[in-house]
Design an enzyme around this catalytic site. Structure first.
Site, short mmCIF file in Angstrom:
data_model
loop_
_atom_site.label_atom_id
_atom_site.label_comp_id
_atom_site.label_asym_id
_atom_site.label_seq_id
_atom_site.Cartn_x
_atom_site.Cartn_y
_atom_site.Cartn_z
N HIS A 121 0.83 -1.20 0.00
CA HIS A 121 0.00 0.00 0.00
C HIS A 121 0.87 1.26 0.00
O HIS A 121 1.91 1.31 0.65
CB HIS A 121 -0.86 0.06 1.26
CG HIS A 121 -2.04 -0.85 1.27
ND1 HIS A 121 -1.93 -2.22 1.35
CD2 HIS A 121 -3.38 -0.58 1.23
CE1 HIS A 121 -3.13 -2.75 1.36
NE2 HIS A 121 -4.04 -1.78 1.30
N GLU A 274 12.61 22.09 3.17
CA GLU A 274 13.06 21.06 2.24
C GLU A 274 14.55 20.77 2.33
O GLU A 274 15.02 19.77 1.78
CB GLU A 274 12.67 21.44 0.81
CG GLU A 274 11.17 21.48 0.61
CD GLU A 274 10.77 21.78 -0.82
OE1 GLU A 274 11.67 21.95 -1.67
OE2 GLU A 274 9.56 21.84 -1.10
#
Length: 283
Positions: A121, A274
């Site tokens: 998944h 980031e």
């Protein structure tokens, strides 16, 4: 008095009518589909059949970019809150996704059989337990990648459990997960493809999580102090189980994939978040 009672009753019926696909209520005046993609569309995916390598599929439970050539999602984006966590049983109803264009090859429940790789998944089953329908949506094969069993059942399961643990403590988490490269090692050894070459086995699996205290106006609440976890792991059966050892930067994942993650945040906030490697707790 009756007039006002009647109005409230009608309003309640309208609310129920708006929850046919999922009983989870949308937050922040967004549709459920918008909620799942709040931080941006990393690859600029579109719902045009001609866009075979970057085909956008939106669902109330998650949003994804699908590659017809690879037979897997490029990335999947979803939001985890206490609203999504309930008591619905795991449905285990793996099946082809009717949202794909009819003429495309549809990966089925048996496509991974005998491959040595799990039907891994992206959006976890346990992240969608509010209703049986929500849980069932996670078993569509467009949400799956060929994943080494140890990677799927140990390393990624540990990170997923950690995420839900934070949510139960009052956090909410925006998640984007994806994979890239070609060639992994499952229980039967190494492979570049399965299902007679129709499904690519990725070499790397990554995830980015943005954590917030539960609240409203989520996009506006994310700033340079927000905790962001970025993880990039090999798709092998010898992978370590401690996901914390695979932490990296969002910048590094963007460089490897060509995606623009967290694109709806202000540029200055993106630059800070980031470029950092998370050093928070892992359990």
């Amino acid at each position: 008095m009756f007039k006002y009672t009647y109005r409230y009753f009608l309003f309640f019926l309208l609310l129920l009518a708006g929850c046919k696909e999922s009983e989870v209520m949308p937050r922040n005046s967004l549709t459920l589909e918008e909620e799942q993609l709040l931080l941006g569309n990393p690859s600029g995916a579109t719902a045009e059949k001609s866009n075979q390598s970057n085909y956008l599929i939106t669902k109330p439970q998650y949003v994804l970019s699908y590659s017809r050539e690879r037979g897997t999602p490029n990335w999947v984006s979803w939001h985890v809150t206490q609203d999504w966590l309930g008591t619905a049983d795991r449905q285990d109803d793996f099946r082809a996704d009717p949202a794909l264009p009819e003429e495309w090859y549809h990966v089925t429940a048996s496509s991974y059989r005998g491959s040595g790789f799990d039907r891994g998944h992206n959006t976890p089953s346990a992240d969608r337990t509010k209703t049986a329908a929500d849980n069932s949506a996670t078993f569509l094969m467009t949400n799956m990648i060929p994943q080494a069993p140890k990677s799927n059942q140990e390393l990624w399961a540990n990170l997923e459990d950690y995420t839900r643990g934070l949510v139960r403590q009052g956090m909410e988490v925006y998640v984007v997960m994806g994979s890239y490269g070609r060639g992994g090692t499952g229980s039967n050894g190494s492979a570049k493809t399965i299902d007679n070459g129709r499904i690519t086995v990725p070499s790397r699996i990554w995830k980015v999580l943005v954590l917030l205290p539960e609240g409203n106006n989520d996009l506006e609440r994310i700033d340079s102090s927000t905790r962001v976890i970025a993880v990039d792991t090999p798709n092998t059966n010898t992978v370590r189980t401690d996901w914390g050892t695979y932490r990296t930067t969002v910048d590094a994942i963007e460089e490897a994939t060509g995606y623009n993650l967290l694109s709806r945040l202000p540029e200055k906030v993106q630059q800070v978040l980031e470029s950092q490697v998370d050093k928070g707790l892992t359990r």
